[in-house]
Design an enzyme around this catalytic site. Structure first.
Site, mmCIF file in Angstrom:
data_model
loop_
_atom_site.group_PDB
_atom_site.id
_atom_site.type_symbol
_atom_site.label_atom_id
_atom_site.label_comp_id
_atom_site.label_asym_id
_atom_site.label_seq_id
_atom_site.Cartn_x
_atom_site.Cartn_y
_atom_site.Cartn_z
ATOM 1 C CG HIS A 245 -18.803 -21.781 8.646
ATOM 2 N ND1 HIS A 245 -19.814 -20.867 8.732
ATOM 3 C CD2 HIS A 245 -17.875 -21.400 9.534
ATOM 4 C CE1 HIS A 245 -19.501 -19.964 9.653
ATOM 5 N NE2 HIS A 245 -18.326 -20.259 10.147
ATOM 6 C CE LYS B 119 -20.768 -13.044 15.069
ATOM 7 N NZ LYS B 119 -19.368 -13.377 15.313
ATOM 8 C CG HIS C 62 -20.886 -17.821 6.336
ATOM 9 N ND1 HIS C 62 -19.687 -18.055 5.728
ATOM 10 C CD2 HIS C 62 -20.621 -17.184 7.504
ATOM 11 C CE1 HIS C 62 -18.729 -17.560 6.485
ATOM 12 N NE2 HIS C 62 -19.255 -17.040 7.579
HETATM 13 N N1 ARG Z 1 -14.956 -20.919 15.672
HETATM 14 C C1 ARG Z 1 -13.821 -20.549 14.883
HETATM 15 C C2 ARG Z 1 -14.260 -19.720 13.683
HETATM 16 O O1 ARG Z 1 -15.374 -19.835 13.234
HETATM 17 C C3 ARG Z 1 -13.042 -21.722 14.378
HETATM 18 C C4 ARG Z 1 -12.471 -22.602 15.448
HETATM 19 C C5 ARG Z 1 -11.294 -23.335 14.975
HETATM 20 N N2 ARG Z 1 -10.784 -24.265 15.922
HETATM 21 C C6 ARG Z 1 -9.970 -23.986 16.914
HETATM 22 N N3 ARG Z 1 -9.609 -24.967 17.711
HETATM 23 N N4 ARG Z 1 -9.524 -22.781 17.150
HETATM 24 O O2 ARG Z 1 -13.432 -18.985 13.162
#
Ligand code: ARG
Length: 567
Positions: free
Chosen positions: A133, A127, A130
């Site tokens: 983030h 993905k 962007h």
């Molecule tokens: N990958 C997730 C996202 O982009 C964020 C992860 C956050 N960390 C966690 N331990 N859940 O939304």
């Protein structure tokens, strides 16, 4: 270093019975302006204990205290008892401490033998990485550095989103339409296209969803073809993400993402079952959280596949086991507030008191000027583009203002990226904000380049003036209002770091180094430094400049921003 506030507390403690050191300490305020003192004790609290009117108390105390070596005056103004620091003492203490410690000024060993995990960035593979983030990435990195600076053993974890049913979709889509060469040329965009196309096709043909589920299950069952494809997708995605991390100068200690926990969930489910926390509903398993006003936490779907939450549970247990953390911090947007609250609660219900050490550090949303970010609608601003554009823009400015500068490219990178990072850390993290190119690329006013420029300006001033750190300085020569204002800010810097740590809020540091730069520039613009009236005065002003530069550099570095010596 000498703590003036503690000295005020000591004085009061000796005179007033019935209040603890802590109570006095927390009652003491910093007045809104220095002509009301450096510290003030509102006597309202004492009124309760002493059974007298606050302004009488303040008056009586003021009469008892005369100035001493720490405070030149202690006076009352109505119900407030105001303390005015002995400025000479303040200046000498602060500057000599910075001289001795250099860029370690403000560091501490308060975190000794305590491990703090800072999980941040954590993008989803395949993905786009962007602009949405940027906040977790930049705030997380700053927190990581803040804790390290205060002596904590700090672990930076990137909890990559590299697992879940969407990878079943990607594998199916790739098997239908994918072309390895095309994808490797532009991985994220091509993978995104596959994902979007697959979703569109599945709208027409439901059976595609079964196919995707099939492939995810195959991945979980370690089917060789599925695993190979998934590993490849993960690798090319990480290569893209690393471009951004390189630009930002960010490194992680661990990339244990969601997939890492694929074989670590069973014991958790087992424990939940044993503790009678798991409830079945239509073949799915969940933990009821109704008593806590939350929807149930889903742990397993009816087809037996696990979820984001299950993997987060496994990750928390794994981290506790492996690092025995003092704090386990998650820097993740506020959209996920409920997710964290809910699985922290489940861990608590399982009887693990360390659940309280798991801390979600949320932040507000980023939107674009023309609406929200939306991957599906193609409204995406890639983080890498933002950073590159900032560097490009800076190069243009340097070409115009200072074409002779050495290492132009390097400086452009440090300043361009510094501008973006500083802007991200300038406001309280919880505030939503609208991403604007103009603002991000601006150099004027309260910006990173302004602070960096102040640092560079001092570096060249000291070079030109043959500054020698070893020369003896008479601190009493630093006595102008402008000089004292700088020192007050420098004195406050260590506290700003501790505040930033305690509230997980880097902006205390951002604001403080901006204050330092502004107060220094006021001084610089009104004072001859290298051409001071006499050699002794020059040396004192140079040392003050040096101290300022050291603290700005330290502050910038803690925020993840470089401090070039020339700009
Ligand atoms: N990958 C997730 C996202 O982009 C964020 C992860 C956050 N960390 C966690 N331990 N859940 O939304």
């Amino acid at each position: 270093m000498l703590n003036f506030k503690d000295k005020a507390v000591e004085l009061i403690l000796a005179e007033v019975e019935g209040l603890s050191e802590e109570e006095i300490n927390s009652a003491i305020e910093v007045p809104p302006s220095y002509d009301m003192g450096d510290y003030a004790l509102p006597a309202f609290q004492l009124a309760r204990v002493l059974k007298k009117a606050p302004n009488i108390i303040a008056e009586e105390l003021a009469e008892k205290f005369s100035g001493n070596e720490y405070f030149e005056r202690i006076e009352n103004a109505g119900p407030y008892l105001n303390f005015f620091i002995n400025k000479e003492r303040l200046i000498e203490e602060t500057i000599s401490e910075i001289k001795e410690k250099g860029d370690n000024y403000g560091s501490s060993d308060m975190g000794k033998d305590k491990t703090v995990i800072v999980e941040f960035s954590s993008p989803n593979i395949a993905k786009p990485f962007h602009i949405g983030h940027i906040r977790t990435t930049v705030i997380g990195n700053a927190l990581y550095k803040i804790y390290s600076f205060l002596g904590y053993d700090t672990i930076a974890i990137n909890h990559l989103g590299d697992y879940g049913t969407q990878f079943g979709m990607l594998i199916s889509a790739y098997k239908k339409w994918g072309d390895r060469e095309v994808i490797e040329r532009d991985p994220i965009n091509e993978l995104l296209k596959l994902y979007v196309d697959f979703n569109a096709a599945a709208e027409e043909d439901e059976s595609l969803r079964d196919e995707a589920r099939y492939w995810f299950r195959e991945l979980e069952n370690k089917n060789e073809e599925a695993v190979e494809l998934w590993e490849w997708i993960r690798k090319i995605s990480l290569e893209e993400f690393n471009k951004v991390y390189d630009l930002l100068g960010i490194e992680f200690d661990s990339y244990a993402g969601e997939s890492f926990y694929s074989d670590k969930m069973e014991p958790i489910l087992k424990e939940l079952r044993e503790k009678d926390l798991l409830v079945e509903s239509e073949g799915a398993y969940m933990v009821e959280l109704e008593d806590y006003d939350m929807p149930p936490a889903l742990m397993m779907k009816s087809d037996g596949s696990t979820l984001y939450t299950t993997r987060d549970m496994a990750a928390a247990f794994y981290r506790k086991e492996k690092y025995d953390f003092y704090k386990n911090i998650y820097v993740v947007g506020s959209q996920q507030n409920l997710h964290f609250k809910s699985f922290f609660k489940v861990i608590e219900l399982m009887g693990h008191e360390w659940s309280k050490d798991c801390i979600h550090v949320p932040f507000g949303m980023v939107s674009l000027e023309d609406g929200t970010l939306s991957t599906r609608k193609g409204r995406v601003v890639f983080l890498e583009d933002v950073l590159n554009k900032a560097v490009e823009n800076t190069t243009g400015i340097i070409e115009k203002r200072n074409p002779e500068l050495e290492n132009k490219d390097q400086v452009a990178e440090q300043v361009g990226i510094g501008a973006v990072v500083f802007q991200e850390l300038f406001n309280q993290r919880i505030k939503d904000y609208v991403f604007s190119w103009d603002k991000t690329l601006s150099f004027e006013g309260e910006t990173g380049p302004y602070v960096q420029y102040t640092h560079a300006r001092i570096c060249s001033l000291l070079d030109r003036g043959d500054f020698d750190i070893e020369s003896e300085v008479d601190y009493s020569l630093l006595n102008s209002e402008n000089e004292i204002n700088i020192v007050r800010n420098l004195y406050d810097f260590p506290k700003a770091i501790v505040d930033a740590m305690e509230k997980n809020e880097p902006f205390y540091i951002t604001r403080k180094i901006l204050d330092i730069a502004q107060s220094y520039n006021t001084f610089y613009n009104s004072t001859n430094i290298n051409n001071s009236e006499d050699e002794k005065v020059k040396r004192a002003r140079q040392l003050l400049s040096y101290a300022t530069k050291e603290v700005i550099k330290t502050g910038l570095n803690i925020l993840g921003i470089k401090a070039p010596e020339r700009m």
